[in-house]
Design a protein around this motif. Structure first.
Motif, PDB file in Angstrom:
ATOM      1  N   GLU A   1      39.538  87.574  50.721  1.00 10.47           N
ATOM      2  CA  GLU A   1      38.190  87.331  51.247  1.00 10.47           C
ATOM      3  C   GLU A   1      38.278  86.816  52.684  1.00 10.47           C
ATOM      4  OE1 GLU A   1      36.349  85.337  47.910  1.00 10.47           O
ATOM      5  OE2 GLU A   1      36.636  87.242  46.860  1.00 10.47           O
ATOM      6  N   GLY A   2      39.341  86.034  52.942  1.00 12.22           N
ATOM      7  CA  GLY A   2      39.548  85.477  54.283  1.00 12.22           C
ATOM      8  C   GLY A   2      39.816  86.546  55.329  1.00 12.22           C
TER       9      GLY A   2
ATOM     10  N   ALA B   1      36.519  88.224  56.106  1.00  7.65           N
ATOM     11  CA  ALA B   1      35.640  87.322  56.873  1.00  7.65           C
ATOM     12  C   ALA B   1      36.128  87.187  58.319  1.00  7.65           C
ATOM     13  CB  ALA B   1      35.584  85.957  56.194  1.00  7.65           C
TER      14      ALA B   1
ATOM     15  N   VAL C   1      35.199  90.293  60.286  1.00  8.73           N
ATOM     16  CA  VAL C   1      33.769  90.335  60.617  1.00  8.73           C
ATOM     17  C   VAL C   1      33.460  89.304  61.711  1.00  8.73           C
ATOM     18  CG1 VAL C   1      31.437  90.001  59.689  1.00  8.73           C
ATOM     19  CG2 VAL C   1      33.159  91.223  58.335  1.00  8.73           C
ATOM     20  N   ALA C   2      34.100  88.124  61.616  1.00  9.22           N
ATOM     21  CA  ALA C   2      33.858  87.091  62.633  1.00  9.22           C
ATOM     22  C   ALA C   2      34.280  87.602  64.014  1.00  9.22           C
ATOM     23  CB  ALA C   2      34.620  85.822  62.278  1.00  9.22           C
TER      24      ALA C   2
ATOM     25  N   GLN D   1      31.729  93.980  51.502  1.00 13.85           N
ATOM     26  CA  GLN D   1      31.306  93.893  52.899  1.00 13.85           C
ATOM     27  C   GLN D   1      30.646  95.194  53.351  1.00 13.85           C
ATOM     28  OE1 GLN D   1      31.050  91.438  55.022  1.00 13.85           O
ATOM     29  NE2 GLN D   1      30.435  92.772  56.728  1.00 13.85           N
TER      30      GLN D   1
END
Ligand SMILES: NC(=O)c1ccc[n+]([C@@H]2O[C@H](COP(=O)([O-])OP(=O)(O)OC[C@H]3O[C@@H](n4cnc5c(N)ncnc54)[C@H](O)[C@@H]3O)[C@@H](O)[C@H]2O)c1
Length: 251
Positions: free
Chosen positions: A70-71, A74, A77-78, A128
């Motif tokens: 998940e990291g 994320a 996307v960040a 996502q």
């Protein structure tokens, strides 16, 4: 540049520090993508530093760990705002043992990365892509070892078979979101994973003498096919399992 539609797409590549993953990172950057390069090895940072600034984001993550998967989504996307493409590729070979001799902890170690890691990657990236609502393309790496059983393929072969099944399920469930999911089955590739087998066997020409293309693939040859599957040129291809093996499955 071969695929104009890949320009400005964002990809995640796992197992990016070495072999096929590194070759796909290189190829996607050439096509104009930004790439999150995920690996458990620190050397992914050196690899990323070799590209134009900002093109490749190195991420250290263990694909067998739920939070880490998940990291990496994320973090992508960040940094880049989205995930359009996913090459779900990290794996280890593990010990090749007869089924009757296979220690349970070794079986679990291989499946934790090669099966669970592929499942967790698919799940995190699909969530996502569904949220974004703009479709996507995914390729997972199985192996001819997932199509054809071999002696001592107890852990690796069974995990690679599972990768094919996960890809088919993901394709069936996510076509309605415009997401295509395919699986490749490479034969032998000249990468660090294959090096121990080539070294113990010694004479490579003898090892491949009955194969129509009698040598291991350069990872760039397999990366070319992965790039095609990720591109819009493969717009009607989903749920497929494709050998990229120089004809190895024929012998
Ligand atoms: N080399 C071959 O002959 C061959 C043949 C068929 C299929 N494959 C498959 O191709 C894919 C790429 O393999 P390769 O030959 O490039 O091997 P490789 O060993 O060169 O690269 C694999 C990469 O995965 C990374 N990795 C391993 N465990 C990880 C984890 N838990 N989390 C994150 N990263 C991890 C490694 O650090 C490494 O950088 C694998 O799925 C492999 O099973 C390879």
């Amino acid at each position: 540049m071969a695929y104009a539609d890949l320009r400005c797409k964002t990809a995640i590549v796992t197992g990016a520090a070495s072999g096929l993953g590194a070759a796909v990172v290189r190829r996607l950057v050439e096509e104009g993508c930004t790439v999150a390069a995920v690996d458990i090895q620190d050397k992914v940072k050196t690899m990323a530093a070799g590209f134009d600034q900002g093109a490749v984001l190195p991420l250290i993550a263990d694909v067998g760990d739920e939070n880490a998967c998940e990291g990496y989504v994320a973090a992508t996307v960040a940094r880049f705002g989205k995930v359009d493409l996913f090459f779900n590729n990290a794996a280890l070979i593990g010990r090749r043992e007869l089924l009757v001799d296979m220690p349970v902890d070794e079986f679990d170690r291989v499946h934790r990365v090669n099966t669970r890691g592929v499942f967790l990657g698919l799940r995190a990236v699909l969530r996502q892509m569904i949220k974004q609502g703009t479709g996507g393309a995914i390729v997972s790496t199985s192996s001819v070892g997932g199509l054809k059983s071999s002696e001592r393929g107890t852990a690796y072969g069974s995990a690679k078979r599972a990768v094919i099944a996960l890809g088919a399920t993901a394709a069936l469930e996510n076509g309605k979101y415009g997401i295509r999911v395919n699986t490749i089955c490479p034969g032998a590739m000249d990468t660090p994973m294959l090096a121990p087998a080539l070294n113990t066997t010694g004479d490579v020409s003898n090892m491949f003498k009955h194969v129509p293309i009698p040598r291991p693939a350069n990872p760039a040859e397999v990366a070319a096919f992965v790039t095609y599957l990720l591109s819009g040129q493969a717009s009607f291809q989903t749920g497929g399992t494709y050998t990229v093996d120089g004809g190895l499955m024929l012998v």
